[in-house]
Design a protein around this motif. Structure first.
Motif, short mmCIF file in Angstrom:
data_model
loop_
_atom_site.label_atom_id
_atom_site.label_comp_id
_atom_site.label_asym_id
_atom_site.label_seq_id
_atom_site.Cartn_x
_atom_site.Cartn_y
_atom_site.Cartn_z
N LYS A 81 0.83 -1.20 0.00
CA LYS A 81 0.00 0.00 0.00
C LYS A 81 0.87 1.26 0.00
N ALA A 84 2.78 1.47 -3.46
CA ALA A 84 1.89 1.89 -4.55
C ALA A 84 1.61 3.39 -4.45
N GLU A 88 2.54 6.23 -7.21
CA GLU A 88 1.50 7.14 -7.72
C GLU A 88 1.95 8.59 -7.60
N GLN A 99 -3.98 5.75 -12.41
CA GLN A 99 -5.21 5.07 -11.99
C GLN A 99 -4.84 3.66 -11.55
N ARG A 100 -5.37 3.25 -10.40
CA ARG A 100 -5.13 1.87 -9.94
C ARG A 100 -6.00 0.93 -10.73
N ASP A 109 -0.82 -3.26 -12.16
CA ASP A 109 -1.30 -2.65 -10.93
C ASP A 109 -1.75 -1.21 -11.13
N LEU A 110 -1.06 -0.50 -12.03
CA LEU A 110 -1.36 0.91 -12.27
C LEU A 110 -1.47 1.16 -13.77
N ARG A 124 3.66 -5.08 -8.22
CA ARG A 124 3.35 -5.82 -7.00
C ARG A 124 4.47 -6.77 -6.58
#
Length: 193
Positions: A81, A84, A88, A99-100, A109-110, A124
């Motif tokens: 978390k 990520a 971002e 955008q996830r 993942d993105l 990930r």
């Protein structure tokens, strides 16, 4: 620019190498050419001088190795978390729309978008000890399925197998790994010391 061109090699080399090449060219021109022609021939070294200045600018702005090591340790200690969120933020500061991807998507993942270009990011497995071809294949399939322009595979540590590197190169997947990843996250924090 071709990866193995003289200019690309000089950009990756320490800045002073370019300036040494310039001095050698100027000295050779002065020693072996008539005085009327030597200054004009020496101007041929100007592009190499510019490349040296660009390399110096990049190298002086790059984070120090101790900062990279510190960031490496911080990233290794992050949860998914936190990592990520850091990615971002870094890409948003570079002007990307981030955008996830939906939770069921294991390949990417993105999703990044900027200027009509879309990229899918697989991050990930950033802490995995070994990275084989399979996650890269899944990412490539997701890129093709979603008609994205690029795929980016994020690796902090561990190693990509030679087959994985070859697969990434063959399919145009970008590898964001090690120091480049740490430098991107440091830059997003405004920390270049």
């Amino acid at each position: 620019m071709a990866q193995n061109s003289l200019f690309a090699i000089l950009l990756r080399s320490p800045w002073w190498i370019s300036l040494a090449v310039v001095l050698v060219i100027v000295a050779v021109c002065g020693a072996f050419l008539p005085r009327e022609i030597a200054p004009f021939a020496a101007l041929g070294a100007l592009p190499i001088f510019v490349i040296g200045c660009m390399a110096a600018w990049r190298q002086f702005r790059a984070p120090s190795s101790s900062r990279l090591q510190t960031m490496h340790a911080r990233i290794a200690a992050m949860s998914w978390k936190e990592f990520a969120a850091a990615l971002e933020t870094a890409w948003q500061r570079e002007g990307q729309s981030v955008q996830r991807m939906p939770g069921g998507n294991t390949a990417a993942d993105l999703q990044l978008a900027k200027g009509g270009t879309t990229s899918l990011v697989s991050a990930r497995r950033w802490k995995a000890a070994n990275h084989g071809v399979e996650p890269l294949r899944e990412l490539q399939e997701a890129v093709a399925r979603q008609k994205a322009d690029h795929g980016v595979y994020v690796v902090l540590q561990g190693s990509l197998t030679e087959n994985a590197r070859a697969f990434a190169k063959e399919h145009g997947l970008l590898l964001l790994e090690g120091d480049a990843l740490c430098a991107m996250l440091l830059k997003s924090q405004g920390d270049r010391s």
